[in-house]
Design a protein around this motif. Structure first.
Motif, short mmCIF file in Angstrom:
data_model
loop_
_atom_site.label_atom_id
_atom_site.label_comp_id
_atom_site.label_asym_id
_atom_site.label_seq_id
_atom_site.Cartn_x
_atom_site.Cartn_y
_atom_site.Cartn_z
N VAL A 291 0.89 -1.40 -0.10
CA VAL A 291 0.05 0.28 0.07
C VAL A 291 0.85 0.96 0.01
O VAL A 291 1.36 2.32 -1.05
N GLU A 292 1.48 1.73 1.32
CA GLU A 292 2.62 2.47 0.93
C GLU A 292 3.30 3.21 0.21
O GLU A 292 3.22 3.88 -0.65
N PHE A 293 3.65 1.58 -0.15
CA PHE A 293 5.04 1.90 -0.77
C PHE A 293 4.58 2.59 -2.83
O PHE A 293 5.25 3.12 -3.34
N LYS A 294 3.62 1.18 -2.62
CA LYS A 294 2.77 1.67 -4.46
C LYS A 294 2.58 2.99 -4.51
O LYS A 294 2.33 3.48 -5.47
N ILE B 195 4.99 5.88 -4.93
CA ILE B 195 5.55 5.28 -6.18
C ILE B 195 4.99 6.00 -7.31
O ILE B 195 5.20 6.92 -7.48
N GLU B 196 3.65 5.53 -7.30
CA GLU B 196 2.71 5.92 -7.47
C GLU B 196 2.39 7.75 -7.38
O GLU B 196 2.10 8.51 -8.59
N GLU B 197 2.98 8.30 -6.96
CA GLU B 197 2.57 9.49 -6.39
C GLU B 197 3.55 10.59 -7.21
O GLU B 197 3.56 11.09 -7.90
N ILE B 198 4.79 9.95 -6.92
CA ILE B 198 5.90 10.39 -7.40
C ILE B 198 5.39 10.53 -9.03
O ILE B 198 6.39 11.30 -9.59
N SER B 199 5.38 8.80 -10.02
CA SER B 199 5.19 9.01 -11.08
C SER B 199 4.12 10.58 -10.96
O SER B 199 4.65 11.12 -12.60
N SER B 200 3.50 10.40 -10.49
CA SER B 200 1.63 11.29 -11.19
C SER B 200 2.91 13.21 -11.05
O SER B 200 2.70 13.42 -12.03
N THR B 201 3.27 13.43 -10.06
CA THR B 201 4.00 14.18 -9.68
C THR B 201 5.14 14.84 -10.58
O THR B 201 5.04 15.97 -11.42
N HIS B 202 5.77 13.65 -11.00
CA HIS B 202 6.76 14.18 -11.72
C HIS B 202 6.90 14.49 -13.52
O HIS B 202 6.97 15.69 -13.55
N ALA C 100 11.71 -4.18 -6.69
CA ALA C 100 12.22 -4.28 -5.58
C ALA C 100 11.11 -4.20 -4.76
O ALA C 100 11.25 -5.08 -3.59
N VAL C 101 9.87 -3.52 -4.43
CA VAL C 101 8.32 -4.37 -3.84
C VAL C 101 7.99 -5.34 -4.60
O VAL C 101 7.91 -6.45 -3.25
N SER C 102 8.17 -5.20 -6.12
CA SER C 102 7.98 -6.33 -6.03
C SER C 102 8.38 -7.88 -5.15
O SER C 102 8.06 -8.72 -4.89
N SER D 243 15.36 -4.07 2.88
CA SER D 243 14.84 -4.06 1.49
C SER D 243 13.92 -2.43 1.83
O SER D 243 13.98 -2.28 0.95
N ASP D 244 13.03 -2.67 3.35
CA ASP D 244 12.25 -1.74 3.24
C ASP D 244 12.92 -0.58 3.60
O ASP D 244 12.63 0.51 2.78
N ASN D 245 14.62 -0.69 4.15
CA ASN D 245 14.94 0.52 4.84
C ASN D 245 15.40 1.16 2.72
O ASN D 245 15.51 2.22 3.09
N GLU D 246 16.04 1.20 2.38
CA GLU D 246 16.60 0.85 1.00
C GLU D 246 15.57 1.17 -0.24
O GLU D 246 15.79 2.75 -0.63
N ILE D 247 14.18 0.73 0.07
CA ILE D 247 13.52 1.31 -0.97
C ILE D 247 12.60 2.72 -0.17
O ILE D 247 13.00 3.45 -1.07
N GLU D 248 13.11 3.03 0.83
CA GLU D 248 12.62 3.93 1.59
C GLU D 248 13.46 5.27 1.43
O GLU D 248 12.98 6.58 1.49
#
Length: 572
Positions: free
Chosen positions: A225-228, A231-238, A263-265, A282-287
C-alpha cells in the motif's frame, strides 16, 4: 630400678589411655553412621518412586525410573544391611584392643553410607525432575493448544492482511501442530524425556511464528500500500512537474521508479517466503530511495519559488552593474587624456565588464530555459545566488577604481598650489639670506639651495605636460617637501650662527686690547667669517674664548638673541 618400673608403667598407661580414647572415637563415628542410616530409612523413598511410577511412564522415562528403582533396591537390600553389620562389628570390637580392625570396619561402614547417600541423592533428583517434567508438560500442552487456537483464528479472520505470506504461515502452523501432536503424545504416554527434547524446539518455532504473524501485516501494508502509493504519487507528480516546465539534472526518475517497482515486487516474494529479515532490510533501502526522489522534487519546488521571487531582481542588478561599468570606463577614458592611469584601472574596469557579460549570458540562458519550460530551478537558483555574490564584489571593485581616480583634478589643483607655495618659500629664503648682508655663502648651502630650486623647476615641467602622472607628482612633492624642510633647517642654522657670531665678536671687541687670547680668537673668528664664510666655526671660536675669559657670557648673549627672535616672530 624403681624409677625404671615407674617409667614403664607410665608409658603403658599412656598407651592404654590412647587406645581407649581412639576406640571411643571410632564408636562415636559408628553411632553417627547409624543416625545417617536411620535418616535414609526415614525418607520413605519407595513411596516417591511409586508415585512417579503411577504417572504412567514409558520409553526412556520408564527405563530411567526402573534404573532408579534398581539403584534404590541396591541401597536398601545391600548397602544398608552391610553398613549395619559393620557398625555392629565396630561396637563389638571397640571393647577390645584390636583398634586396627575396628578402624578398618569403621572406615568401610563410612564409605558405604557415603555411597548410599550419593545414590539416594541422585534418585531423588531424578524423581523431582520427572515430577517437574510431568507438571511442565501438562501446562505446556494447555498453553500451546491455546496459542495455536489463537494463531488459527488470526490467520482465518485476518488472512488478507498477511498477503502472499498466508500460505506459508498456514503451512508453518500445520508443521508446528504436527510436532505438537508428537510432543503431546509422548507426554501423555509418560515418555517425558523424549517429550522434553521436542518441547524446546517447539516453543522456539511457536515464538517465531507468533512474531511473524505480528510483523507481517505491517511489512505487507508498507510494501503493498504505502510504497506502491508513494511510487505512483512520485510518478504522477514528476509528470505534472515536467508538463509545468520543471526539469531535473540527470533526470533518472523513470529508471528509479521502475527499479522501485521491481524492488517492491521482490520484497513481496520475501514476505511470501517468510524471509522477514531480508524484507525489513529491503524496506529500509526502498524507503531511502523514495525519500530521495521526494527530496529532489521538493528542492525543485522550493527553488522555483525563490527563482520566481528573485530572478527579475537579479536581472535588474546585472543591468545596473553593466551601466555603472560603462560610466566608469567612459570616465577613465576621459581622464586618460589628461592623466596617466598607472594602476591598471582601464584593464580592471574592462575585466569587470567582461565578467558582467558572462553573468548576463548565464542569466539569458536561464531566462530562455524558463520561457521554454526547460528550467532546472535548483541550478538556476545556484546561478542567481552566485551572480548576486559576484555582482556585489564587482560593485565594490568599481567603487574602489572610481574612488582612486575621482580626486585627480583636485589633487592636480592642490599640487599646483603647493608648488606655488614652495616657489614662494624658496624666494622668501633667498630674501632672508640677502637681508643678512653676509660677505658670502658656503658652497654646501648654495648647492643644497640649488637642488631644491631645480626640483621645483622639474615639478613645474611635469605639471605642464599634456598627460600628468599624479603618482609621479605626489612622489616629487614628497621629495621636495622633505628637502625644503632640510633647507629651512640649514637656513635657520646659517642665520642663527652668523647673527650670533657678529654679536659675540662685537662683545669681544671690548676685551681685545686687554686680553691677548680674545684678541687672537677674534682675529681667527673674523677670518672664518669674512673670508671662508664658515659662520658656525667662527661662532664656536669666539664663543669659546669669551666664555673662558668671562664664564656664562656667551649663554647670556645666546639667550637674549633667541628671546628677541621669538618676540619678533610672535609680532608677525
Amino acid at each position: 630400678m624403681v624409677n625404671v618400673i615407674i617409667g614403664i608403667l607410665v608409658v603403658v598407661a599412656v598407651i592404654y589411655f590412647a587406645v581407649v580414647m581412639y576406640q571411643h572415637h571410632l564408636l562415636k563415628i559408628a553411632e553417627g553412621i547409624e543416625g545417617r542410616v536411620k535418616r535414609l530409612n526415614d525418607l520413605n523413598l519407595q513411596n516417591e518412586i511409586n508415585k512417579v511410577k503411577d504417572i504412567g511412564l514409558t520409553g526412556d522415562s520408564l527405563s530411567s525410573v526402573n534404573s532408579a528403582q534398581a539403584d534404590f533396591n541396591n541401597v536398601t537390600n545391600s548397602l544398608i544391611p552391610a553398613i549395619k553389620q559393620n557398625v555392629e562389628a565396630v561396637k563389638s570390637d571397640s571393647k577390645g584392643v584390636n583398634f586396627v580392625k575396628t578402624r578398618d570396619e569403621c572406615s568401610e561402614a563410612e564409605q558405604s553410607v557415603n555411597t548410599a547417600e550419593d545414590d539416594v541423592k541422585v534418585i531423588r533428583q531424578f524423581l523431582a525432575k520427572m515430577n517437574q517434567l510431568n507438571s511442565e508438560h501438562k501446562k505446556a500442552i494447555t498453553d500451546l493448544e491455546a496459542r495455536y487456537k489463537d494463531l488459527r483464528k488470526k490467520l482465518l479472520t485476518k488472512n488478507a492482511s498477511f498477503g502472499p505470506a498466508i500460505d506459508a504461515l498456514e503451512n508453518q502452523l500445520s508443521t508446528i501442530e504436527g510436532t505438537f501432536d508428537d510432543f503431546s503424545s509422548l507426554s501423555k504416554n509418560g515418555d517425558h524425556e523424549k517429550a522434553d527434547k521436542i518441547l524446546g524446539d517447539l516453543n522456539k518455532s511457536t515464538d517465531q511464528l507468533e512474531l511473524d504473524v505480528k510483523k507481517i501485516p505491517h511489512i505487507f501494508a508498507t510494501n503493498n500500500v504505502e510504497f506502491k502509493n508513494q511510487i505512483e504519487e512520485i510518478s504522477s507528480t514528476h509528470a505534472k512537474m515536467n508538463a509545468s516546465g520543471y526539469e531535473f539534472a540527470d533526470d533518472e526518475f523513470d529508471v528509479s521508479l521502475e527499479e522501485l517497482r521491481s524492488a517492491v515486487s521482490d520484497n513481496l516474494k520475501n514476505i511470501a517466503h517468510l524471509d522477514l529479515k531480508l524484507a525489513e532490510d529491503s524496506d529500509n533501502e526502498i524507503e531511502t530511495k523514495i525519500d530521495r526522489l521526494y527530496d529532489l522534487m521538493e528542492k525543485q519546488l522550493v527553488a522555483k519559488k525563490k527563482v520566481d521571487k528573485n530572478f527579475k531582481i537579479t536581472g535588474e542588478y546585472i543591468q545596473h552593474a553593466k551601466k555603472q561599468n560603462q560610466i566608469l570606463i567612459s570616465e577613465l577614458d576621459r581622464l586618460s587624456h589628461n592623466y596617466s592611469l598607472e594602476h591598471g584601472e582601464i584593464d580592471n574596469a574592462n575585466a569587470l565588464g567582461k565578467q558582467i557579460d558572462e553573468i548576463e549570458d548565464t542569466y539569458k540562458k536561464d531566462r530562455d530555459a524558463i520561457n521554454n519550460k526547460e528550467a532546472i530551478y535548483t541550478r538556476i537558483l545556484e546561478h542567481i545566488t552566485s551572480s548576486d555574490s559576484q555582482l556585489n564584489e564587482i560593485e565594490k571593485k568599481q567603487r574602489l577604481i572610481n574612488d582612486s581616480v575621482a580626486d585627480f583634478k583636485d589633487e592636480e589643483q592642490k599640487a599646483h598650489q603647493v608648488l606655488d607655495d614652495l616657489d614662494l618659500e624658496l624666494h622668501g629664503i633667498q630674501r632672508k639670506i640677502d637681508e643678512l648682508n653676509l660677505p658670502g655663502i658656503s658652497q654646501d648651502y648654495v648647492d643644497y639651495f640649488g637642488i631644491v630650486a631645480d626640483e621645483i623647476k622639474d615639478l613645474n615641467r611635469t605639471m605642464d605636460k599634456v598627460k600628468i602622472s599624479m603618482d609621479d607628482v605626489q612622489k616629487q612633492l614628497s621629495v621636495i617637501k622633505s628637502d625644503r624642510d632640510t633647507l629651512e633647517e640649514k637656513t635657520d642654522d646659517l642665520i642663527d650662527s652668523s647673527s650670533l657670531a657678529e654679536q659675540v665678536m662685537q662683545y669681544a671687541n671690548r676685551y681685545r686690547n686687554s686680553n691677548p687670547e680674545i684678541s687672537s680668537a677674534l682675529s681667527k673668528a673674523k677670518h672664518l667669517f669674512d673670508d671662508e664664510y664658515k659662520y658656525p666655526e667662527s661662532l664656536e671660536t669666539i664663543a669659546t674664548a669669551i666664555d673662558k675669559a668671562n664664564p656664562g657670557s656667551y649663554k647670556r648673549i645666546e639667550n637674549a638673541y633667541y628671546k628677541n627672535k621669538q618676540d619678533s616672530q610672535n609680532q608677525k
